[in-house]
Design a protein around this motif. Structure first.
Motif, short mmCIF file in Angstrom:
data_model
loop_
_atom_site.label_atom_id
_atom_site.label_comp_id
_atom_site.label_asym_id
_atom_site.label_seq_id
_atom_site.Cartn_x
_atom_site.Cartn_y
_atom_site.Cartn_z
N TYR A 184 79.51 41.27 4.92
CA TYR A 184 78.65 40.58 5.89
C TYR A 184 77.52 39.82 5.21
O TYR A 184 77.01 38.84 5.74
N SER A 185 77.07 40.27 4.07
CA SER A 185 75.98 39.55 3.40
C SER A 185 76.41 38.19 2.90
O SER A 185 75.61 37.36 2.49
N ASN A 186 77.74 37.98 2.90
CA ASN A 186 78.24 36.66 2.53
C ASN A 186 78.16 35.65 3.68
O ASN A 186 78.37 34.46 3.49
N ASN A 187 77.87 36.13 4.91
CA ASN A 187 77.88 35.25 6.09
C ASN A 187 76.69 34.29 6.08
O ASN A 187 75.59 34.62 5.63
N GLY A 188 76.96 33.14 6.61
CA GLY A 188 75.86 32.19 6.82
C GLY A 188 75.10 32.50 8.10
O GLY A 188 75.61 33.15 9.02
N ASN A 189 73.86 31.99 8.20
CA ASN A 189 73.01 32.22 9.37
C ASN A 189 73.10 31.05 10.35
O ASN A 189 73.32 29.89 9.95
N ALA A 190 72.87 31.39 11.63
CA ALA A 190 72.91 30.35 12.67
C ALA A 190 71.66 29.47 12.60
O ALA A 190 70.58 29.90 12.19
N GLY A 219 64.85 23.49 15.68
CA GLY A 219 64.08 22.86 14.62
C GLY A 219 64.38 23.33 13.22
O GLY A 219 63.77 22.81 12.27
N GLN A 220 65.30 24.28 13.03
CA GLN A 220 65.49 24.87 11.72
C GLN A 220 66.97 25.10 11.45
O GLN A 220 67.68 25.68 12.26
N GLY A 221 67.43 24.63 10.27
CA GLY A 221 68.80 24.90 9.87
C GLY A 221 68.97 26.34 9.39
O GLY A 221 68.03 26.95 8.87
N GLY A 222 70.19 26.89 9.54
CA GLY A 222 70.46 28.26 9.09
C GLY A 222 70.60 28.34 7.58
O GLY A 222 71.04 27.39 6.91
#
Length: 595
Positions: free
Chosen positions: A208-214, A218-221
């Protein structure tokens, strides 16, 4: 014919041309000005010039960052444009996104960071920052237009070092999702930001630590992390997703053990008119341009000014009949497209002394910063509302021979005054007769030159100082009675017999007469000069002299004496003299020889 304001016409024409041709070149329309804002890494501001009520805004988001390997670029930034309504003097806040560099850190103004790995060369690129213009404040909710940032490039797989990390999401109205690190066969890619929410982050099939954030508002993941590991060979990642129109581009992955690229953010045109967006337009740092028509550099239009139709009258000072003219400039309504506060002047100047009742024409002149001027006028009435100061004094007058008297207002006036001047005096009543002898109340009315009036009261004492006119008969004969006497016993007798004429300007007192002799006897036989006098009702007296001829028709006065004898004793004095008492003379005539 209605007058057309050339400046408003130019703005109207400018709007039409923008609708037809989009961004205008500086030579297409006289007076067009474009202000360019480049990337600084800080908030910038711009004050709307005088006369400007609409601007065209263009915003290019920044490109996503290049990955650490330096061979994969981030997605291009998006473009947004539209017309923004403004007011002169308003402050706009400009944020120009950063990007297009080889960096794991997201670009200024919302770019998401790339994922981390101990293998530095396997790291992805951060997302590109958005470019936006804010009105009414500096918060994200104050953005009127947004050009979205592109997604960051994915991280490379590096021989003997490790697998690639995820790229950062691009900034925007809503940011794009961050890419996953080493997703292998995962089919969940990061998505671009939309108008209603951030893009989702990419996912990994391993950890899971490999996952990108949403992405969020106003802010990119941020991109997903990856551990260092020995790799059999190199692999090249995919470029970042493009900064979007209303929706950002998605991240990419080609199943070669590299990291996913970040997704692009969404542009925004909800705060402008006639807005449009185009995805994937900008490389490098972002850019903002503001274009407007400058109608004030060579301003030749006079300010608009209007004066009130009615203004309260100015009341003259009651002590001086003057007024210091107030400053009336605040009563005028002024507007000017290029000067928010034209200078105002007044003629006659404030403080000018105005004397007396009159209508004063006041002129207000507005002069703008370019020395254009216009004027308006209104009339200020100067009025006198103060009545005169009426002052009276008591007067005494005498009746004339006709029994009349009169007074003038000047006789009653005792220095009445008025600062503006007195036009007239009147007194009532002003005529008197015998019926008014004594004190009489009168009213003095004082009127000033402006029609104001006041009154005061006084007392007029009417006096009758003229005596009656009296004439006596030249002679009058009276007869002694049997007792040898005659008496003038009442006033009516005198009026009937002695006075030949009697008159008075008012009225004679017929009930009272005065005479020097009322009783007559034998001693008064013959002519007697007698004084007669009469009063009028005011107490004035007149007199005349007549001869009263006393007669004795009964011969009472010539009877002999009567002897009345009795025995007496007479005492002789030293001279041997004495008087016998008891004899009398009926007519009191002791001169008779018979005695």
């Amino acid at each position: 014919m209605q007058k057309i304001d050339i400046r408003h016409f130019m703005v109207f024409l400018f709007s039409i041309l923008l609708g037809c041709f989009g961004t205008l070149s500086p030579n297409l329309l006289f007076g067009q000005v474009t202000v360019t804002f480049n990337y600084t890494g800080n908030m910038q501001s711009w004050t709307v010039p005088a006369g400007v009520t609409s601007v065209t805004v263009e915003a290019w988001g920044a490109q996503g960052q290049t990955n650490a390997g330096g061979n994969v670029a981030g997605g291009l930034g998006g473009y947004a444009t539209g017309a923004l309504a403004v007011t002169p003097g308003q402050i706009l806040y400009i944020f120009v996104g950063g990007g297009g560099a080889q960096s794991t850190t997201g670009g200024y103004n919302g770019g998401g960071n790339a994922g981390y790995s101990d293998c530095a060369t396997a790291r992805a690129g951060g997302g590109g920052g958005a470019s936006d213009v804010r009105a009414g404040g500096t918060g994200l909710s104050n953005r009127a237009i947004v050009g979205a940032g592109g997604g960051g490039a994915g991280g490379n797989r590096v021989f003997g070092c490790g697998r690639g990390t995820g790229g950062g999401g691009g900034a925007g109205w809503y940011g794009g999702g961050g890419g996953a690190g080493w997703p292998y066969e995962s089919n969940t890619l990061p998505t671009g930001g939309t108008q209603i929410g951030g893009g989702i982050g990419g996912t990994s099939t391993y950890w899971y630590s490999n996952n990108g954030n949403a992405g969020v508002f106003g802010q990119g993941g941020n991109g997903g992390n990856e551990i260092q590991s020995a790799q059999a060979g190199d692999g090249t990642a995919q470029p970042g997703g493009a900064g979007g129109g209303l929706t950002g581009g998605n991240g990419l992955y080609d199943v070669n053990w590299t990291g996913q690229s970040g997704a692009g953010g969404s542009s925004y045109i909800g705060g402008v008119a006639n807005g449009s967006t185009t995805p994937g337009q900008r490389s490098g740092n972002g850019l903002v341009k503001i274009t407007y028509v400058d109608l004030c550099t060579n301003d030749t239009q006079a300010p608009g000014i209007s004066c009130p139709g009615n203004i309260s009258p100015a009341v003259l000072d009651p002590n001086t009949c003057t007024n210091a003219l107030p400053n009336y400039t605040s009563f005028a309504s002024v507007n000017d497209l290029c000067d928010a506060n034209p200078a105002l002047s007044q003629s006659p100047a404030p403080g000018t002394i105005i004397t007396g009742v009159q209508n004063v024409i006041v002129t207000i002149t507005a002069t703008d910063a370019s020395s254009n001027s216009s004027s308006c006028t209104y009339i200020v009435q100067h009025v006198d509302n103060t009545p005169p100061n009426a002052s009276c004094q008591n007067v005494t007058v005498q009746l004339n021979a006709g029994g009349n008297a009169s007074i003038t207002a000047a006789q009653v006036n005792n220095g009445s005054s008025d600062a503006c001047g007195i036009s007239g005096l009147s007194v009532s009543p002003s005529s008197f007769s015998c019926a008014n002898v004594g004190a009489n109340p009168v009213t003095l009315t004082v009127t000033d030159v402006n029609g104001n009036s006041s009154t005061c009261g006084a007392s007029v004492t009417v006096e009758d100082k003229l005596p009656p006119s009296l004439t006596c008969v030249s002679a009058y004969t009276v007869e002694l009675d049997a007792s040898g006497s005659f008496v003038i016993y009442d006033a009516s007798y005198v009026f009937q017999n002695i006075f030949s004429s009697v008159s008075d300007n008012c009225q004679v007192n017929y009930g009272v007469v005065f005479l020097s002799k009322t009783n007559y006897s034998c001693d008064d036989l013959g002519e007697n000069l007698v004084l007669f006098a009469v009063n009028d009702v005011a107490g004035n007296q007149a007199s005349c002299v007549t001869t009263i001829n006393v007669t004795d028709p009964l011969t009472t006065c010539n009877q002999p004496p009567v002897a009345d004898c009795k025995n007496i004793t007479v005492d002789a004095d030293a001279n041997c003299q004495g008087t016998a008492a008891g004899s009398y003379d009926p007519d009191e005539d002791f001169n008779d020889e018979s005695r």
